[in-house]
Design a protein around this motif. Structure first.
Motif, short mmCIF file in Angstrom:
data_model
loop_
_atom_site.label_atom_id
_atom_site.label_comp_id
_atom_site.label_asym_id
_atom_site.label_seq_id
_atom_site.Cartn_x
_atom_site.Cartn_y
_atom_site.Cartn_z
N GLY A 87 0.77 -1.24 0.00
CA GLY A 87 0.00 0.00 0.00
C GLY A 87 0.80 1.28 0.00
N TYR A 88 2.07 1.21 -0.35
CA TYR A 88 2.88 2.43 -0.41
C TYR A 88 2.40 3.34 -1.53
CZ TYR A 88 6.06 -0.05 2.73
OH TYR A 88 6.60 -0.71 3.79
N ASP A 89 2.53 4.65 -1.34
CA ASP A 89 2.06 5.60 -2.36
C ASP A 89 3.07 5.71 -3.51
OD1 ASP A 89 4.08 7.50 -1.66
OD2 ASP A 89 2.73 8.49 -0.24
N ALA A 90 2.65 6.41 -4.56
CA ALA A 90 3.45 6.50 -5.79
C ALA A 90 4.82 7.14 -5.55
CB ALA A 90 2.67 7.28 -6.85
N GLU A 91 4.87 8.18 -4.72
CA GLU A 91 6.15 8.84 -4.46
C GLU A 91 7.10 7.90 -3.71
OE1 GLU A 91 9.19 11.79 -4.24
OE2 GLU A 91 7.59 11.28 -5.65
N PHE A 92 6.60 7.20 -2.73
CA PHE A 92 7.40 6.21 -2.00
C PHE A 92 7.96 5.18 -2.99
CE2 PHE A 92 8.15 2.32 0.27
CZ PHE A 92 8.58 2.68 1.54
N MET A 93 7.10 4.66 -3.85
CA MET A 93 7.53 3.65 -4.81
C MET A 93 8.57 4.21 -5.78
SD MET A 93 6.23 0.85 -3.86
CE MET A 93 6.84 -0.07 -5.29
N ARG A 94 8.39 5.45 -6.20
CA ARG A 94 9.37 6.09 -7.09
C ARG A 94 10.74 6.15 -6.44
NH1 ARG A 94 11.99 10.50 -7.88
NH2 ARG A 94 11.08 11.64 -6.14
N LEU A 95 10.77 6.52 -5.15
CA LEU A 95 12.03 6.60 -4.43
C LEU A 95 12.67 5.23 -4.23
CD1 LEU A 95 11.04 9.26 -1.74
CD2 LEU A 95 12.63 9.58 -3.67
N CYS A 96 11.86 4.17 -4.23
CA CYS A 96 12.37 2.81 -4.02
C CYS A 96 13.01 2.19 -5.26
CB CYS A 96 11.24 1.89 -3.56
SG CYS A 96 10.71 2.15 -1.88
N VAL A 97 12.70 2.72 -6.43
CA VAL A 97 13.15 2.07 -7.67
C VAL A 97 14.65 1.75 -7.67
CG1 VAL A 97 13.41 2.34 -10.18
CG2 VAL A 97 11.22 2.85 -9.08
N PRO A 98 15.55 2.68 -7.34
CA PRO A 98 16.97 2.33 -7.39
C PRO A 98 17.35 1.16 -6.47
CG PRO A 98 16.71 4.71 -7.30
CD PRO A 98 15.35 4.11 -7.04
N SER A 99 16.78 1.11 -5.28
CA SER A 99 17.15 0.03 -4.35
C SER A 99 16.44 -1.28 -4.65
CB SER A 99 16.91 0.46 -2.90
OG SER A 99 15.54 0.69 -2.67
N LEU A 100 15.43 -1.26 -5.53
CA LEU A 100 14.71 -2.48 -5.89
C LEU A 100 15.07 -2.97 -7.30
CD1 LEU A 100 11.14 -1.77 -4.47
CD2 LEU A 100 13.09 -2.86 -3.37
N THR A 101 16.08 -2.38 -7.88
CA THR A 101 16.49 -2.74 -9.24
C THR A 101 17.43 -3.94 -9.21
OG1 THR A 101 16.19 -0.49 -10.03
CG2 THR A 101 17.65 -1.91 -11.32
N VAL A 102 17.08 -4.98 -9.95
CA VAL A 102 17.94 -6.15 -10.11
C VAL A 102 18.97 -5.79 -11.18
CG1 VAL A 102 18.05 -8.58 -10.79
CG2 VAL A 102 16.09 -7.73 -9.45
N GLU A 103 20.22 -6.00 -10.87
CA GLU A 103 21.31 -5.65 -11.78
C GLU A 103 21.73 -6.85 -12.63
OE1 GLU A 103 22.53 -2.63 -12.05
OE2 GLU A 103 21.48 -1.72 -10.35
N GLU A 104 21.91 -6.61 -13.92
CA GLU A 104 22.41 -7.67 -14.81
C GLU A 104 23.76 -8.19 -14.32
OE1 GLU A 104 21.18 -9.46 -17.25
OE2 GLU A 104 19.32 -8.36 -17.60
N ARG A 105 24.58 -7.31 -13.75
CA ARG A 105 25.88 -7.73 -13.23
C ARG A 105 25.72 -8.79 -12.13
NH1 ARG A 105 27.86 -5.33 -8.89
NH2 ARG A 105 26.64 -3.48 -9.36
N SER A 106 24.75 -8.59 -11.24
CA SER A 106 24.50 -9.57 -10.17
C SER A 106 24.03 -10.90 -10.76
CB SER A 106 23.46 -9.04 -9.19
OG SER A 106 23.94 -7.89 -8.54
N ILE A 107 23.23 -10.82 -11.81
CA ILE A 107 22.78 -12.04 -12.49
C ILE A 107 23.98 -12.77 -13.08
CG2 ILE A 107 21.48 -12.94 -14.47
CD1 ILE A 107 19.36 -10.76 -13.88
N ALA A 108 24.85 -12.02 -13.76
CA ALA A 108 26.04 -12.61 -14.39
C ALA A 108 26.97 -13.24 -13.35
CB ALA A 108 26.79 -11.55 -15.20
N GLU A 109 27.00 -12.67 -12.14
CA GLU A 109 27.84 -13.20 -11.06
C GLU A 109 27.20 -14.40 -10.37
OE1 GLU A 109 28.42 -9.82 -8.53
OE2 GLU A 109 29.93 -8.93 -9.86
N GLY A 110 25.98 -14.77 -10.76
CA GLY A 110 25.30 -15.92 -10.15
C GLY A 110 24.74 -15.63 -8.78
N ARG A 111 24.45 -14.37 -8.49
CA ARG A 111 23.98 -13.97 -7.16
C ARG A 111 22.47 -13.76 -7.09
NH1 ARG A 111 27.73 -12.08 -3.49
NH2 ARG A 111 29.87 -12.30 -4.16
N VAL A 112 21.76 -14.03 -8.19
CA VAL A 112 20.31 -13.84 -8.22
C VAL A 112 19.64 -15.17 -8.54
CG1 VAL A 112 18.39 -12.56 -9.27
CG2 VAL A 112 20.64 -11.46 -9.04
N LEU A 113 18.66 -15.53 -7.71
CA LEU A 113 17.90 -16.76 -7.90
C LEU A 113 16.45 -16.40 -8.18
CD1 LEU A 113 19.38 -18.77 -4.90
CD2 LEU A 113 20.10 -18.87 -7.30
#
Length: 157
Positions: free
Chosen positions: A27-53
């Motif tokens: 139930g977070y509002d749109a502004e809260f969610m906008r601010l969360c985007v950078p910290s909730l982004t899955v990085e291709e680099r982490s995938i390549a390193e085998g750190r994402v399941l």
């Protein structure tokens, strides 16, 4: 039956979208969610390193994801999110146990968790030990519960 696999190259955007849907479930509002985007982004680099399941359902649809990062000498539960429709199905437990196993395999002895307040009880049930509140990595002025999980015994230290 939920299955686990390593994330594949090219999945970062769809996994990030899953993280955002899961977070928005609370139930977070749109502004809260906008601010969360950078910290909730899955990085291709982490995938390549085998750190994402990725957790998938019987039909092969993605129902959850988890990422193990680095926090100094410790592993960090960087991201762990479950599709809202799959919450309560055991997917979170499966992802958490898999993240702990991956962190052990990578040679870590402890995993830290900066938890959303809505997930705090879940991590406590998994055996994580509350240490203190820490500043949010996304929302200025917000504090979140910070936990540790002892990877040497499968319980908090």
């Amino acid at each position: 039956m939920t299955r686990l696999r390593k994330a594949q190259a090219g999945e970062a955007a769809s996994l990030t979208a899953l993280c955002l849907r899961s977070k928005a479930h609370w139930g977070y509002d749109a502004e809260f969610m906008r601010l969360c985007v950078p910290s909730l982004t899955v990085e291709e680099r982490s995938i390549a390193e085998g750190r994402v399941l990725v957790a998938t359902d019987e039909a092969g649809q993605t129902v959850g994801t988890v990422s193990v990062g680095r926090d100094g000498d410790d592993a960090e539960l960087a991201l762990m999110f479950v599709e809202p429709a799959a919450m309560g199905s055991g997917t979170g437990r499966l992802l958490f146990e898999a993240a702990a196993g991956l962190a052990r395999k990578l040679g870590y002895r402890r995993m830290t968790i900066l938890a959303d307040v809505n997930a705090a009880r879940f991590y406590e049930r998994m055996g994580a030990r509350y240490l203190r509140n820490e500043p949010s990595d996304a929302i200025p002025g917000r504090v979140l519960p910070f936990y540790e999980y002892d990877l040497t015994s499968g319980a908090s230290s």
